[in-house]
Design a protein around this motif. Structure first.
Motif, PDB file in Angstrom:
ATOM      1  N   SER A 106       0.441  -1.229  -0.327  1.00 50.54           N
ATOM      2  CA  SER A 106       0.123  -0.228   0.142  1.00 50.54           C
ATOM      3  C   SER A 106       0.757   1.192  -0.255  1.00 50.54           C
ATOM      4  CB  SER A 106      -1.260  -0.193   1.221  1.00 50.54           C
ATOM      5  OG  SER A 106      -1.837   1.419   1.614  1.00 50.54           O
ATOM      6  N   SER A 107       0.551   2.254  -0.622  1.00 51.05           N
ATOM      7  CA  SER A 107       0.886   3.645  -0.635  1.00 51.05           C
ATOM      8  C   SER A 107       0.867   4.550   1.105  1.00 51.05           C
ATOM      9  CB  SER A 107       0.938   4.332  -2.251  1.00 51.05           C
ATOM     10  OG  SER A 107       1.027   3.779  -2.621  1.00 51.05           O
ATOM     11  N   PHE A 108       0.277   3.916   1.261  1.00 49.67           N
ATOM     12  CA  PHE A 108      -0.805   4.817   3.016  1.00 49.67           C
ATOM     13  C   PHE A 108      -0.244   4.089   3.562  1.00 49.67           C
ATOM     14  CE2 PHE A 108      -3.601   6.048  -0.050  1.00 49.67           C
ATOM     15  CZ  PHE A 108      -3.677   6.921   0.093  1.00 49.67           C
ATOM     16  N   LYS A 109       0.312   4.759   4.492  1.00 53.65           N
ATOM     17  CA  LYS A 109       1.727   4.554   5.727  1.00 53.65           C
ATOM     18  C   LYS A 109       0.499   5.650   7.257  1.00 53.65           C
ATOM     19  CE  LYS A 109       3.790   1.924   3.890  1.00 53.65           C
ATOM     20  NZ  LYS A 109       3.605   0.553   3.618  1.00 53.65           N
ATOM     21  N   TYR A 110       0.727   4.925   8.157  1.00 51.68           N
ATOM     22  CA  TYR A 110       0.215   5.270   9.474  1.00 51.68           C
ATOM     23  C   TYR A 110       1.243   5.748  10.374  1.00 51.68           C
ATOM     24  CZ  TYR A 110      -3.706   3.952   5.905  1.00 51.68           C
ATOM     25  OH  TYR A 110      -4.024   3.529   5.448  1.00 51.68           O
ATOM     26  N   GLU A 111       0.957   6.965  11.001  1.00 48.43           N
ATOM     27  CA  GLU A 111       1.735   6.744  12.367  1.00 48.43           C
ATOM     28  C   GLU A 111       0.708   7.468  13.476  1.00 48.43           C
ATOM     29  OE1 GLU A 111       5.334   9.491  12.049  1.00 48.43           O
ATOM     30  OE2 GLU A 111       6.329   7.676  10.411  1.00 48.43           O
ATOM     31  N   ILE A 112       1.312   7.138  14.853  1.00 45.34           N
ATOM     32  CA  ILE A 112       0.514   7.732  15.830  1.00 45.34           C
ATOM     33  C   ILE A 112       1.644   7.837  16.787  1.00 45.34           C
ATOM     34  CG2 ILE A 112      -1.950   6.309  15.734  1.00 45.34           C
ATOM     35  CD1 ILE A 112      -0.842   4.757  18.148  1.00 45.34           C
ATOM     36  N   GLU A 113       0.943   9.517  17.636  1.00 48.52           N
ATOM     37  CA  GLU A 113       1.856   9.632  18.532  1.00 48.52           C
ATOM     38  C   GLU A 113       1.511   9.020  20.182  1.00 48.52           C
ATOM     39  OE1 GLU A 113       0.604  14.110  18.589  1.00 48.52           O
ATOM     40  OE2 GLU A 113       1.919  14.056  16.516  1.00 48.52           O
ATOM     41  N   ALA A 114       2.136   8.402  20.002  1.00 53.94           N
ATOM     42  CA  ALA A 114       2.280   6.906  20.967  1.00 53.94           C
ATOM     43  C   ALA A 114       2.621   5.672  20.920  1.00 53.94           C
ATOM     44  CB  ALA A 114       0.546   6.921  21.721  1.00 53.94           C
ATOM     45  N   LYS A 115       3.168   5.000  21.932  1.00 48.28           N
ATOM     46  CA  LYS A 115       4.072   4.084  22.378  1.00 48.28           C
ATOM     47  C   LYS A 115       2.900   3.229  21.672  1.00 48.28           C
ATOM     48  CE  LYS A 115       7.945   5.458  25.381  1.00 48.28           C
ATOM     49  NZ  LYS A 115       8.548   4.804  26.668  1.00 48.28           N
ATOM     50  N   SER A 212      -3.199  11.125  14.787  1.00 51.37           N
ATOM     51  CA  SER A 212      -2.289  10.989  13.693  1.00 51.37           C
ATOM     52  C   SER A 212      -1.725  11.309  12.850  1.00 51.37           C
ATOM     53  CB  SER A 212      -3.051   9.385  13.926  1.00 51.37           C
ATOM     54  OG  SER A 212      -4.345   9.697  12.636  1.00 51.37           O
ATOM     55  N   HIS A 213      -1.061  11.168  11.620  1.00 56.49           N
ATOM     56  CA  HIS A 213      -0.663  11.340  10.772  1.00 56.49           C
ATOM     57  C   HIS A 213      -1.227  10.106   9.631  1.00 56.49           C
ATOM     58  CE1 HIS A 213       1.905  14.435  11.790  1.00 56.49           C
ATOM     59  NE2 HIS A 213       1.772  14.476  12.546  1.00 56.49           N
ATOM     60  N   ILE A 214      -1.023  10.726   8.345  1.00 53.10           N
ATOM     61  CA  ILE A 214      -1.466   9.318   6.825  1.00 53.10           C
ATOM     62  C   ILE A 214      -0.245  10.150   6.217  1.00 53.10           C
ATOM     63  CG2 ILE A 214      -2.713   8.788   5.668  1.00 53.10           C
ATOM     64  CD1 ILE A 214      -5.394   9.366   6.859  1.00 53.10           C
ATOM     65  N   PHE A 215       0.818   9.539   5.602  1.00 56.05           N
ATOM     66  CA  PHE A 215       1.697   9.503   4.690  1.00 56.05           C
ATOM     67  C   PHE A 215       1.416   8.702   3.503  1.00 56.05           C
ATOM     68  CE2 PHE A 215       3.542   9.930   8.531  1.00 56.05           C
ATOM     69  CZ  PHE A 215       3.999  11.376   8.862  1.00 56.05           C
ATOM     70  N   ILE A 216       1.257   9.366   2.226  1.00 55.15           N
ATOM     71  CA  ILE A 216       0.402   9.067   1.055  1.00 55.15           C
ATOM     72  C   ILE A 216       2.030   9.151  -0.053  1.00 55.15           C
ATOM     73  CG2 ILE A 216      -1.139   8.539  -1.136  1.00 55.15           C
ATOM     74  CD1 ILE A 216      -3.202  10.635   0.977  1.00 55.15           C
ATOM     75  N   VAL A 217       2.523   8.105  -0.740  1.00 51.93           N
ATOM     76  CA  VAL A 217       3.014   8.842  -1.523  1.00 51.93           C
ATOM     77  C   VAL A 217       2.463   7.928  -3.245  1.00 51.93           C
ATOM     78  CG1 VAL A 217       5.860   7.443  -2.797  1.00 51.93           C
ATOM     79  CG2 VAL A 217       5.359   7.103  -0.080  1.00 51.93           C
ATOM     80  N   CYS A 218       3.037   9.675  -3.682  1.00 47.92           N
ATOM     81  CA  CYS A 218       2.210   9.702  -4.950  1.00 47.92           C
ATOM     82  C   CYS A 218       3.513  10.156  -5.994  1.00 47.92           C
ATOM     83  CB  CYS A 218       1.216  10.916  -4.827  1.00 47.92           C
ATOM     84  SG  CYS A 218       0.392  10.785  -3.886  1.00 47.92           S
ATOM     85  N   ASP A 227      -0.378  11.369  -8.820  1.00 49.84           N
ATOM     86  CA  ASP A 227      -2.176  10.157  -8.509  1.00 49.84           C
ATOM     87  C   ASP A 227      -1.583   9.732  -7.569  1.00 49.84           C
ATOM     88  OD1 ASP A 227      -3.752   8.686  -8.930  1.00 49.84           O
ATOM     89  OD2 ASP A 227      -3.448   8.449 -11.308  1.00 49.84           O
ATOM     90  N   MET A 228      -2.141   8.548  -7.583  1.00 49.17           N
ATOM     91  CA  MET A 228      -1.345   7.706  -6.515  1.00 49.17           C
ATOM     92  C   MET A 228      -2.352   6.439  -6.042  1.00 49.17           C
ATOM     93  SD  MET A 228      -4.580   9.107  -3.313  1.00 49.17           S
ATOM     94  CE  MET A 228      -6.091   9.250  -4.015  1.00 49.17           C
TER      95      MET A 228
END
Length: 230
Positions: A106-115, A212-218, A227-228
């Motif tokens: 997937s081109s979508f990646k996610y990060e949360i600000e917690a352990k 959270s953060h969403i990162f999308i590689v396009c 495009d993605m």
């Protein structure tokens, strides 16, 4: 029934017909995506009504559902560019019925600000419209930096970053450009987004909403647009 009454009824029917017109509209969302829907036009407003479809190219269905009085109603289905079902959303109840799982491609990646640990249950943020159709509004803000004009798109990475609050709102919107000996981040005012494009179901941390953060590689396509791949 008198002839006079019949004439009155006929006259009223003509007035109603003249006061309301229904037309089929086709709009280009991007160079590759076209939406088709019915619009009811009255003296004081225009509203979407009936079946809605969005197509990638001419054959690939991306979105299908219905409008009533300019609002999405009932079950809507959203697909990727290979017409794989990636989301079903019920607009009557405001609930996600189905969200296709993602894998490492997937081109979508996610990060949360917690352990995180193995005992922590985390869910990702969700966007109505799924991982392709739902994110098309962000692509329209793409503009090639002047210093990269003429640069080979295959030698460049463009990453969209969205910061989603625990309330499910887009608080930051960025585009990261990375090329040979070049790196630049452009910030875009989230206030430029339509309200529905700023709204997500937030990520959760042990069932509690969390930012959270969403990162999308396009990619940049042959039309010079972003495009993605979901």
């Amino acid at each position: 029934m008198s002839k006079f009454f019949i004439l009155i009824m006929m006259f009223c029917g003509v007035q109603v017909c003249l006061a309301q017109t229904e037309v089929v509209r086709k709009n280009k969302i991007t160079s590759q995506v076209t939406e088709k829907y019915n619009t009811v036009i009255t003296a004081d407003r225009q509203m979407k009504q009936g079946v809605y479809q969005a197509m990638y190219g001419k054959k690939v269905l991306l979105a299908q559902g219905k409008y009533a009085d300019d609002k999405r109603v009932g079950l809507w289905r959203f697909f990727d560019k290979k017409q794989k079902l990636i989301q079903v959303f019920n607009y009557d109840t405001g609930k996600f019925i189905y969200e296709a799982p993602e894998d490492s491609t997937s081109s979508f990646k996610y990060e949360i600000e917690a352990k995180t640990t193995d005992s922590i249950i985390i869910t990702k943020p969700l966007k109505q419209g799924g991982r392709y159709f739902g994110f098309l509004p962000y692509l329209r803000f793409f503009k090639m930096p002047q210093e990269l004009q003429g640069y080979d798109p295959d030698d460049m990475n463009v990453v969209i970053e969205l910061f989603i609050t625990s309330m499910g709102q887009v608080a930051e919107f960025k585009m990261h450009f990375v090329a040979h000996y070049y790196k630049r981040t452009l910030s875009i005012d989230p206030g430029q987004l339509y309200p529905e494009d700023k709204t997500f179901k937030p990520a959760t941390y042990n069932k509690e909403p969390i930012s959270s953060h969403i990162f999308i590689v396009c990619q940049i396509n042959k039309h010079g647009e972003l495009d993605m791949n979901p």
